[in-house]
Write a protein that holds these residues in place. Structure first.
Motif, PDB file in Angstrom:
ATOM      1  N   GLY A 144      24.404  83.222  22.307  1.00  0.00           N
ATOM      2  CA  GLY A 144      24.039  81.831  22.039  1.00  0.00           C
ATOM      3  C   GLY A 144      23.610  81.613  20.603  1.00  0.00           C
ATOM      4  N   LEU A 159      24.354  70.641  20.864  1.00  0.00           N
ATOM      5  CA  LEU A 159      24.334  71.151  22.239  1.00  0.00           C
ATOM      6  C   LEU A 159      24.032  72.649  22.266  1.00  0.00           C
ATOM      7  CD1 LEU A 159      27.361  69.173  23.736  1.00  0.00           C
ATOM      8  CD2 LEU A 159      24.912  68.760  24.136  1.00  0.00           C
ATOM      9  N   CYS A 160      24.584  73.390  21.312  1.00  0.00           N
ATOM     10  CA  CYS A 160      24.284  74.832  21.217  1.00  0.00           C
ATOM     11  C   CYS A 160      22.798  75.052  20.941  1.00  0.00           C
ATOM     12  CB  CYS A 160      25.097  75.481  20.100  1.00  0.00           C
ATOM     13  SG  CYS A 160      26.836  75.686  20.457  1.00  0.00           S
ATOM     14  N   PHE A 171      23.702  75.499  33.553  1.00  0.00           N
ATOM     15  CA  PHE A 171      23.173  74.706  32.439  1.00  0.00           C
ATOM     16  C   PHE A 171      24.171  74.696  31.284  1.00  0.00           C
ATOM     17  CE2 PHE A 171      20.133  74.672  28.668  1.00  0.00           C
ATOM     18  CZ  PHE A 171      19.945  73.304  28.686  1.00  0.00           C
ATOM     19  N   ALA A 172      24.696  75.866  30.940  1.00  0.00           N
ATOM     20  CA  ALA A 172      25.692  75.954  29.865  1.00  0.00           C
ATOM     21  C   ALA A 172      26.940  75.152  30.220  1.00  0.00           C
ATOM     22  CB  ALA A 172      26.052  77.412  29.591  1.00  0.00           C
ATOM     23  N   ARG A 200      21.368  79.468  34.383  1.00  0.00           N
ATOM     24  CA  ARG A 200      21.713  79.309  32.964  1.00  0.00           C
ATOM     25  C   ARG A 200      23.198  79.057  32.761  1.00  0.00           C
ATOM     26  NH1 ARG A 200      17.563  83.788  30.599  1.00  0.00           N
ATOM     27  NH2 ARG A 200      15.719  82.529  30.994  1.00  0.00           N
ATOM     28  N   TYR A 220      20.783  74.331  24.024  1.00  0.00           N
ATOM     29  CA  TYR A 220      20.875  75.448  24.966  1.00  0.00           C
ATOM     30  C   TYR A 220      19.950  76.585  24.542  1.00  0.00           C
ATOM     31  CZ  TYR A 220      22.457  79.395  27.663  1.00  0.00           C
ATOM     32  OH  TYR A 220      22.472  80.484  28.490  1.00  0.00           O
ATOM     33  N   ASN A 221      20.002  76.967  23.281  1.00  0.00           N
ATOM     34  CA  ASN A 221      19.167  78.074  22.797  1.00  0.00           C
ATOM     35  C   ASN A 221      17.680  77.771  22.947  1.00  0.00           C
ATOM     36  OD1 ASN A 221      21.150  79.940  22.092  1.00  0.00           O
ATOM     37  ND2 ASN A 221      21.482  78.967  20.123  1.00  0.00           N
ATOM     38  N   LEU A 267      26.295  71.444  29.756  1.00  0.00           N
ATOM     39  CA  LEU A 267      26.336  71.065  28.345  1.00  0.00           C
ATOM     40  C   LEU A 267      27.769  71.041  27.816  1.00  0.00           C
ATOM     41  CD1 LEU A 267      23.207  72.932  26.920  1.00  0.00           C
ATOM     42  CD2 LEU A 267      23.425  70.525  27.561  1.00  0.00           C
ATOM     43  N   CYS A 268      28.589  71.984  28.271  1.00  0.00           N
ATOM     44  CA  CYS A 268      30.006  71.977  27.880  1.00  0.00           C
ATOM     45  C   CYS A 268      30.718  70.734  28.407  1.00  0.00           C
ATOM     46  CB  CYS A 268      30.706  73.245  28.374  1.00  0.00           C
ATOM     47  SG  CYS A 268      30.286  74.716  27.423  1.00  0.00           S
ATOM     48  N   GLN A 303      16.979  77.424  27.143  1.00  0.00           N
ATOM     49  CA  GLN A 303      17.392  78.417  28.133  1.00  0.00           C
ATOM     50  C   GLN A 303      16.224  79.181  28.756  1.00  0.00           C
ATOM     51  OE1 GLN A 303      19.795  81.652  26.811  1.00  0.00           O
ATOM     52  NE2 GLN A 303      18.778  81.772  24.831  1.00  0.00           N
TER      53      GLN A 303
END
Length: 153
Positions: free
Chosen positions: A43, A82-83, A101-102, A98, A86-87, A105-106, A90
């Motif tokens: 990530g 978004l990255c 969740f990822a 997770r 996430y970081n 977001l994608c 998380q």
């Protein structure tokens, strides 16, 4: 969108000289961070790579002012936000969720990408700005508990 600086003022080959050249810094810092964090989480490496893509997209857009390059400027900013979200978030998501969740977001990123392409001559910029602000606000909201945790540890 064209509001940053006078067009072709420095050279007839680059539309916005200063924005183009300053964006090279973002590109190189993102690539440098990616290279220097080989041992970090996937990530984190993706976040640095996405930052580099923000710089590349910005170079392409400010150098040409073409709509397609505007997308190459704005979409990496959205995906980078978004990255980062996430970081930052998380650790608050149960480990078994997770991937979900990822994936969510994608899906958000893909929906925004499709909406921006579909609304080219109408509300594309508004779609981008509203979703980018929302993604940044989510990242900020996820950062506050982390800040408090590390402030008191």
């Amino acid at each position: 969108m064209d509001w940053c600086e006078l067009n072709y003022a420095v050279t007839p080959f680059v539309a916005e000289w200063w924005n183009t050249t300053s964006s090279l810094v973002i590109l190189f810092l993102g690539l440098y961070g990616f290279a220097m964090h080989r041992q970090s989480s996937l990530g984190m490496r993706i976040a640095f790579l996405s930052m580099g893509m923000v710089g590349l997209g910005s170079v392409l857009f400010h150098g040409t002012l073409l709509f397609e390059m505007q997308l190459m400027d704005e979409l990496p900013m959205m995906w980078c936000a978004l990255c980062m979200f996430y970081n930052l978030a998380q650790s608050m998501v149960p480990s078994g969720r997770r991937r979900l969740f990822a994936a969510a977001l994608c899906l958000w990123g893909l929906a925004v990408t499709a909406a921006m392409i579909a609304t080219r001559d109408s509300i594309e910029f508004e779609v981008f700005v509203s979703n980018f602000i929302a993604a940044e606000a989510c990242g900020f909201a996820a950062a506050v508990p982390l800040y408090r945790k590390y402030l008191h540890s």
